[in-house]
Enzyme design. Structure first.
Site, PDB file in Angstrom:
ATOM      1  CB  SER A 176      -0.945   0.005   1.202  1.00 55.70           C
ATOM      2  OG  SER A 176      -0.235  -0.204   2.399  1.00 55.70           O
ATOM      3  CG  HIS A 204      -3.701  -0.868  -2.142  1.00 49.24           C
ATOM      4  ND1 HIS A 204      -4.314   0.361  -2.178  1.00 49.24           N
ATOM      5  CD2 HIS A 204      -3.396  -1.091  -0.853  1.00 49.24           C
ATOM      6  CE1 HIS A 204      -4.362   0.865  -0.968  1.00 49.24           C
ATOM      7  NE2 HIS A 204      -3.806   0.006  -0.138  1.00 49.24           N
ATOM      8  CE  LYS A 235      -7.636   0.718   1.035  1.00 48.39           C
ATOM      9  NZ  LYS A 235      -6.736  -0.110   1.834  1.00 48.39           N
TER      10      LYS A 235
HETATM   11  C1  LIG Z   1      -6.785  -0.329   3.234  1.00 48.14           C
HETATM   12  C2  LIG Z   1      -6.214  -1.666   3.491  1.00 48.14           C
HETATM   13  C3  LIG Z   1      -6.872  -2.565   4.324  1.00 48.14           C
HETATM   14  C4  LIG Z   1      -8.115  -2.192   5.102  1.00 48.14           C
HETATM   15  O1  LIG Z   1      -9.205  -2.019   4.280  1.00 48.14           O
HETATM   16  P1  LIG Z   1     -10.406  -1.018   4.717  1.00 48.14           P
HETATM   17  O2  LIG Z   1     -11.556  -1.493   3.929  1.00 48.14           O
HETATM   18  O3  LIG Z   1      -9.958   0.360   4.388  1.00 48.14           O
HETATM   19  O4  LIG Z   1     -10.593  -1.209   6.201  1.00 48.14           O
HETATM   20  C5  LIG Z   1      -6.334  -3.832   4.460  1.00 48.14           C
HETATM   21  N1  LIG Z   1      -5.203  -4.182   3.820  1.00 48.14           N
HETATM   22  C6  LIG Z   1      -4.528  -3.323   3.019  1.00 48.14           C
HETATM   23  C7  LIG Z   1      -3.274  -3.770   2.328  1.00 48.14           C
HETATM   24  C8  LIG Z   1      -5.016  -2.037   2.846  1.00 48.14           C
HETATM   25  O5  LIG Z   1      -4.338  -1.172   2.086  1.00 48.14           O
END
Ligand SMILES: *Cc1c(COP(=O)(O)O)cnc(C)c1O
Length: 380
Positions: A176, A204, A235
């Protein structure tokens, strides 16, 4: 605990965090304090947060089901939209079944802590997401960490882990903060060789990697071969929620054992409707993923021409390393004054000495948007 001393220390280290407030939808252009900015810092990679069809689906669900689910899934908060969404995710990810959680964070915490316990080992890439680490701590299994994307280090750690009862190997597929990609083919071979269960976090990767943006598992041709596939609806999918995709047995187990699934109110039905509409759009509009890939390629090439350090990014997440927290804040401020929103990322989110601007691209960014960013980043 002395809160005020600690806050003063954080501030004098240049690490105090403040929030800006959006006065518009999360989109390519956002409004803050009455001014418009080109946003290069959301995870709304495909622009689906504010897509007319996604909004329409959510509004229709609110009209029919109201705004809140009103209970845990296991009590009376399970709606047909949850079931439909889980079927849709399983089809999209090529698995037998899927389970939806209120957030991706909760999917990781609740799954890791349900799958292993004291006497087991969890093997993590050093840059795995915080929610995986928090799940590991909660599980009370032994946490073993290998060097970032380093398969020799991973193999050493797997050898050390032989003495534990079971092994859960977890990696982000797209990291990320660095925007690089785990070599899932190699990781998969090592998991098999050392008898570890493999879990992949696709937060991602969905919307960028793989055929039709289905993620890294698809990209590496490993559909059906990874036991635990985690992802988020918050996302590229533009809504909110997290999921685990895998076998029907895994899903049945988590439904019974995962505390962040059981002891919390279900995802609002409207969030499910939005996510279903968004997955439909991703599948029927390949140009979205293609545009995101093209924008990412263009920016990475132009930054490389200017000798700017972007680590090993090969995705839509492109770090521009500045070094100290202050240098990252200064670049962020300069961009902000020129109408571009991208905050500084500093420790403890990233290792010391690697403070950065983290660019995340959208399918909707134009070449002019990217050229404007480049101009500011490359002029002293
Ligand atoms: C953002 C993210 C999460 C958490 O997801 P949310 O739906 O925002 O709680 C988990 N793992 C990774 C790698 C992330 O970037």
């Amino acid at each position: 605990m002395n809160m005020l001393d600690e806050l003063r220390q954080i501030e004098s280290d240049g690490l105090l965090r403040r929030m800006r407030t959006l006065e518009s939808a999360q989109d390519r252009i956002v409004k803050i304090d009455g001014r418009e900015y080109i946003s290069f810092c959301s995870n709304n990679y495909l622009g689906l947060c504010n897509h007319p069809r996604v909004k329409k689906a959510a509004i229709a669900a609110i009209e029919k089901y109201g705004v809140g689910a009103g209970a845990s899934r296991l009590i009376s908060g399970n709606f047909s939209l949850h079931n439909q969404l889980e079927k849709r995710i399983a089809r999209f990810k090529g698995t037998e079944s899927a389970l939806v959680f209120p957030t991706g964070y909760m999917a990781n915490v609740g799954t890791v802590s349900a799958l292993v316990g004291p006497g087991d080992a969890i093997i993590c890439d050093r840059l795995n997401h915080a929610s995986i680490i928090d799940g590991a701590r909660l599980s009370r299994a032994k946490l073993l960490v290998y060097r970032h994307t380093d398969s020799e280090s991973l193999e050493e750690v797997l050898k050390q882990a032989a003495k534990y009862r079971t092994r859960l190997l977890i990696t982000d597929s797209v990291f990320s903060m660095d925007g690089d990609v785990a070599q899932l083919d190699r990781v998969g071979e090592l998991a098999e060789k050392y008898d570890a269960t493999l879990m992949i976090d696709e937060a991602h990767a969905v919307g960028f990697l793989g055929n039709g943006g289905r993620g890294a598992v698809e990209h590496f041709g490993l559909n059906g071969k990874i036991p635990v596939v985690m992802g988020t609806l918050s996302k590229a999918i533009g809504s909110v929620g997290g999921y685990i995709a895998g076998s029907a047995d895994l899903i049945e187990y988590l439904r019974n054992k995962s505390r962040s699934f059981i002891y919390t109110t279900a995802l609002p039905p409207a969030a499910c409707a939005a996510a279903i509409a968004a997955i439909d759009i991703i599948e029927t509009t390949p140009a979205l993923v293609e545009n995101l890939k093209e924008n990412s390629r263009y920016l990475r090439i132009r930054l490389a021409e200017n000798n700017i350090n972007t680590l090993n990014s090969t995705t839509q997440i492109i770090p521009i390393i500045t070094g100290t927290p202050q240098s990252a804040l200064d670049l962020s401020q300069k961009l902000y004054e020129n109408g571009i929103l991208t905050p500084a990322i500093r420790p403890p989110t990233v290792p010391r000495g690697t403070s950065r601007i983290r660019i995340s691209l959208m399918a909707q960014h134009t070449k002019q948007d990217i050229d404007k960013l480049l101009e500011i980043v490359t002029t002293k």
